[in-house]
Design a protein around this motif. Structure first.
Motif, PDB file in Angstrom:
ATOM      1  N   GLY A 260      -1.589  -0.835  -4.017  1.00 46.58           N
ATOM      2  CA  GLY A 260      -2.661  -1.066  -3.688  1.00 46.58           C
ATOM      3  C   GLY A 260      -3.154   0.581  -3.747  1.00 46.58           C
ATOM      4  O   GLY A 260      -3.692   1.801  -2.292  1.00 46.58           O
TER       5      GLY A 260
ATOM      6  N   GLY B  85      -4.558   1.591  -0.584  1.00 41.90           N
ATOM      7  CA  GLY B  85      -3.793   2.976   0.222  1.00 41.90           C
ATOM      8  C   GLY B  85      -4.643   4.397   0.924  1.00 41.90           C
ATOM      9  O   GLY B  85      -4.208   5.194   1.566  1.00 41.90           O
TER      10      GLY B  85
ATOM     11  N   ASP C 248       0.978  -1.496   0.015  1.00 40.76           N
ATOM     12  CA  ASP C 248       0.284  -0.139  -0.107  1.00 40.76           C
ATOM     13  C   ASP C 248       0.715   1.230  -0.464  1.00 40.76           C
ATOM     14  O   ASP C 248       1.452   1.094   0.622  1.00 40.76           O
TER      15      ASP C 248
END
Length: 433
Positions: free
Chosen positions: A71, A75, A39
Motif C-alpha cells: 500500500g 501507507g 501497508d
C-alpha cells in the motif's frame, strides 16, 4: 483441487467470511485470484504478518493466484487503530519502505508458472486521482451510517482523540483497491486479519454496487498467547521483525524455540506447511516429551529457512548447539556470536584488563554467580566452562581466585568469550577497547 476450505478450517485459519460454501465452490471450480494487502507503515514486516503471508503461500500451492498488494498510497494515511492517530510519514520514506516490504513478500510466493503471483502497489491507481474524482466515482457509493458503525471507527469516535477524516476514509481506499484488482485481474477474494473485516467488506460492497458482482472476503483469527499477551510482541512491547537487521536470524529462531507448549501446535497449524499427520505427531510428542521441544524446533527451522534462508538456519542451529557445549564455538561466525550476545546474559570487559581477569570475574560480571564466593564454589564443583573448555580448580587446595587469567588467545574472533555454568546457564562476554 484439494479441499482448501477444509484444510484452512482444520488449521484454525478461518474466522469471518462472506459465504463459505460459495467460496468453497469457487475454489473447487478452478483457480481463484485473491489478494492480501500490506501497508508500509514501518520499514519491515513482523511475525504478526506471517499468518497472512503463509496463507497466501498455502493458497497458491493449492493452485490459486495470489496478488500481493503493497500500500504505497494507504501507507501514507494509515489504517485506523484503537490507540489513536498514526504519525504520518513522508512520501519518500513510505516509498522506500514499500520497496523493502516487496522484497520480503517475494520470499513467500512463486512468481513463475500458470498461477504466478503478482506484486502491485495501490499508489499506481490513486496517485493521479483528484479529490473531485474520488468523491464522485467512489465516495457516492458509501453511506455514513455504515462507515460510522465499523468497530474501530465507532470506538475512536467515543474516545477523547476522535478520528481524522483521513483515517476515516481509509476504508474507502481499501474498497477502491479491491474494485481495481477485480477489474484488472478478475480478483474475487480478499484475505486479511480479523481486525480488517470492516475494510474487507468495504471492497465487497463497492464491487456489488459498482459492478453488480458478488466477490468474497475471508479473515484469519488474530493469534494470541496462552497467557493472554499479544502474539509477536516482545516483553518490552517491540515487534519481532522479518528484517535481519532489526531482529537477527538467531533471535528469530529463538523466538519460535521458546514458544510456550500451550501455544506451539496452534502456531504450527497456522504457519507450517507440514501435513496434518506430521502435525498430529508433533502434538503427541509435545504431550509425551515436552522437554525435547520437537514442535518448536520444527517450526523454528521451517520459518527461519523461509524468512532468512537455509544458510542462516545452519548458522543459528550451530550457535544454539555450540553455546550449550554441543558444538565448536570457534566455527561460529562473528556476527552470529554478536546476535547471540543480545539474546543471552552478556557483559563487557576492557581489553586493557584482560590479563587480570579470571573466570570468577566473568561469572560475576555476567550475572551467572551472585558473588565471588558463589563463583569459587561453582568452579570448585567443576561446573564452569569458558569457550566449552572446563575451568579447572587450582590443584593442591589453592583458592580458585588464583586460577589462570584470560589471555587474548582465548578469545573468539579476538573479542568473544562464552562462559557457561552448569548445562543451561550461559553468557557471552565481549572484550572491548
Amino acid at each position: 483441487m484439494a479441499d482448501v476450505v477444509a484444510d484452512l478450517s482444520w488449521r484454525g485459519l478461518i474466522s469471518q467470511h462472506t459465504d463459505l460454501e460459495a467460496l468453497r465452490s469457487a475454489f473447487d471450480s478452478g483457480p481463484v485470484t485473491f489478494y492480501c494487502g500490506f501497508d508500509p507503515t514501518a520499514p519491515s514486516l513482523h511475525v504478526g504478518h506471517l499468518v497472512q503471508l503463509i496463507t497466501m503461500r498455502r493458497l497458491q500451492k493449492a493452485g490459486h493466484k495470489p496478488i500481493a498488494l503493497v500500500g504505497g498510497a494507504t501507507g501514507l494515511i494509515g489504517d485506523p487503530r484503537m490507540s489513536g492517530e498514526r504519525v504520518l510519514n513522508e512520501p519518500d520514506v513510505v516509498g522506500q519502505w514499500a520497496g523493502g516490504l516487496q522484497a520480503q513478500i517475494e520470499r513467500f510466493l512463486d512468481f513463475d508458472g500458470s498461477n504466478a503471483a503478482q506484486m502491485v502497489n495501490n499508489l499506481d491507481w490513486t496517485a493521479d486521482l483528484s479529490a473531485i474524482e474520488f468523491l464522485r466515482d467512489f465516495g457516492k457509493h458509501y453511506r455514513l451510517g455504515t462507515m460510522l458503525a465499523k468497530d474501530t471507527v465507532a470506538r475512536r469516535l467515543e474516545s477523547d482523540a476522535g478520528i481524522s477524516f483521513a483515517e476515516f476514509s481509509y476504508q474507502i481506499l481499501q474498497g477502491m483497491d479491491y474494485l481495481e484488482l477485480y477489474r484488472r485481474y478478475g480478483c474475487t477474494l480478499q484475505t486479511g486479519g480479523n481486525d480488517q473485516w470492516g475494510n474487507l467488506l468495504s471492497g465487497v460492497d463497492l464491487i456489488r454496487r459498482v459492478e453488480r458482482a458478488g466477490v468474497h472476503a475471508m479473515t484469519t483469527p488474530l493469534l494470541t498467547k496462552a497467557d493472554g499477551t499479544k502474539f509477536g510482541k516482545s516483553e518490552t512491547g517491540d515487534n519481532w521483525w522479518l528484517d535481519s537487521d532489526k531482529t537477527s536470524p538467531y533471535a528469530f529462531y529463538q523466538f519460535w524455540l521458546n514458544t510456550d507448549d500451550r501455544d506451539i501446535i496452534t502456531y504450527v497449524k497456522a504457519m507450517s506447511e507440514l501435513s496434518r499427520a506430521e502435525i498430529e505427531a508433533l502434538a503427541a510428542a509435545t504431550q509425551e516429551k515436552p522437554h525435547e521441544r520437537a514442535a518448536q524446533k520444527a517450526l523454528a527451522g521451517e520459518l527461519t529457512t523461509l524468512v532468512h534462508g537455509a544458510p542462516a538456519l545452519q548458522d543459528v542451529q550451530a550457535a544454539s548447539s555450540a553455546l550449550f557445549g554441543r558444538g565448536d564455538l570457534r566455527a561460529l561466525k562473528d556476527d552470529v556470536l554478536a546476535a547471540a550476545s543480545a539474546e543471552v546474559p552478556s557483559a563487557q570487559v576492557q581489553r586493557a584488563d584482560l590479563d587480570q581477569i579470571t573466570a570468577i570475574d566473568l561469572l560475576v560480571a555476567a550475572g551467572l554467580a551472585q558473588s565471588r564466593g558463589a563463583a569459587r564454589r561453582n568452579i570448585a564443583d567443576g561446573g564452569v566452562s569458558i569457550n566449552n573448555e572446563k575451568v579447572q580448580a587450582p590443584s593442591g587446595g589453592a583458592n580458585p581466585s588464583e586460577a589462570a587469567t584470560i589471555t587474548s588467545a582465548d578469545l573468539l574472533h579476538d573479542r568473544w568469550l562464552v562462559i557457561r555454568r552448569g548445562r543451561r546457564s550461559v553468557a557471552i562476554i565481549e572484550v572491548v577497547t
